[in-house]
Design an enzyme around this catalytic site. Structure first.
Site, PDB file in Angstrom:
ATOM      1  N   ASP A  45      -2.047  -0.550   5.910  1.00 17.60           N
ATOM      2  CA  ASP A  45      -2.314  -0.015   7.251  1.00 17.60           C
ATOM      3  C   ASP A  45      -3.807   0.052   7.575  1.00 17.60           C
ATOM      4  O   ASP A  45      -4.175   0.340   8.703  1.00 17.60           O
ATOM      5  CB  ASP A  45      -1.678   1.374   7.424  1.00 17.60           C
ATOM      6  CG  ASP A  45      -2.266   2.405   6.482  1.00 17.60           C
ATOM      7  OD1 ASP A  45      -2.654   2.027   5.350  1.00 17.60           O
ATOM      8  OD2 ASP A  45      -2.348   3.584   6.857  1.00 17.60           O
ATOM      9  N   ASP A  61       0.848  -1.186   0.000  1.00 19.14           N
ATOM     10  CA  ASP A  61       0.000   0.000   0.000  1.00 19.14           C
ATOM     11  C   ASP A  61       0.898   1.255   0.000  1.00 19.14           C
ATOM     12  O   ASP A  61       2.067   1.184   0.395  1.00 19.14           O
ATOM     13  CB  ASP A  61      -0.878  -0.054   1.258  1.00 19.14           C
ATOM     14  CG  ASP A  61      -1.732   1.174   1.446  1.00 19.14           C
ATOM     15  OD1 ASP A  61      -2.289   1.689   0.452  1.00 19.14           O
ATOM     16  OD2 ASP A  61      -1.871   1.620   2.612  1.00 19.14           O
ATOM     17  N   ASP A  81      -0.276   5.035   0.954  1.00 15.48           N
ATOM     18  CA  ASP A  81      -0.520   5.995   2.043  1.00 15.48           C
ATOM     19  C   ASP A  81      -0.486   5.336   3.417  1.00 15.48           C
ATOM     20  O   ASP A  81      -1.190   4.365   3.670  1.00 15.48           O
ATOM     21  CB  ASP A  81      -1.862   6.699   1.825  1.00 15.48           C
ATOM     22  CG  ASP A  81      -1.878   7.455   0.501  1.00 15.48           C
ATOM     23  OD1 ASP A  81      -0.927   8.225   0.266  1.00 15.48           O
ATOM     24  OD2 ASP A  81      -2.805   7.251  -0.295  1.00 15.48           O
TER      25      ASP A  81
HETATM   26 MG    MG Z   1      -2.960   3.138   3.533  1.00 17.85          MG
END
Ligand code: MG
Length: 149
Positions: free
Chosen positions: A115, A7, A9
């Site tokens: 996240d 991922d 961000d």
């Molecule tokens: Mg993310």
């Protein structure tokens, strides 16, 4: 070769700090939708340890690395900005390795480093390494885990 999705961000790109420091952050509609600030994704800093860790993984021939991110549908330049940002950081190594989707669960692969559970991430069929969790608080712990894959 194991297919690893990473991922952007909150894992490689520091989106939160960029918003906190942005002059438009309190202005409508950006106060509600900061991900639509023009070119916000072009000038992000990096999460500590991410640059070296991702370079290590890109150079490791046991792994095939793809970047798996979602760009806001209503921020069309974000789709281009994410590609440019990634290329500015890692150069030609990331050529054709960026996948932008709202359905991360549809991708086939071994590991997803993310996240958040959003955009299908929580239903990814392979192993999910939750970045910034108690188990995987940082890139050091992620690399250690991948070493055992
Ligand atoms: Mg993310």
């Amino acid at each position: 070769m194991k297919i690893i999705y990473i991922d952007l961000d909150g894992v490689i790109a520091d989106f939160i700090t960029a918003i906190e420091n942005h002059p438009l952050r309190n202005q409508a509609p950006y106060d509600i939708h900061p991900d639509t600030i023009p070119n916000i994704f072009l000038n992000l800093g990096t999460i500590p340890g991410a640059f070296d860790a991702v370079n290590t993984l890109l150079d490791d021939n046991r792994f095939e690395i793809y970047f798996l991110s979602t760009a806001p549908w209503n921020n069309t330049s974000a789709w281009t900005d994410k590609r440019i940002w990634l290329e500015n950081l890692f150069g030609n190594k990331i050529n054709r390795r960026l996948i932008l989707t709202h359905r991360k669960d549809l991708l086939k692969g071994d590991v997803l480093i993310d996240d958040r559970p959003n955009n299908g991430a929580e239903h990814f069929q392979g192993k999910i390494l939750e970045f910034a969790s108690t188990e995987f608080p940082d890139w050091g712990s992620i690399l250690k885990e991948l070493e055992q894959e």
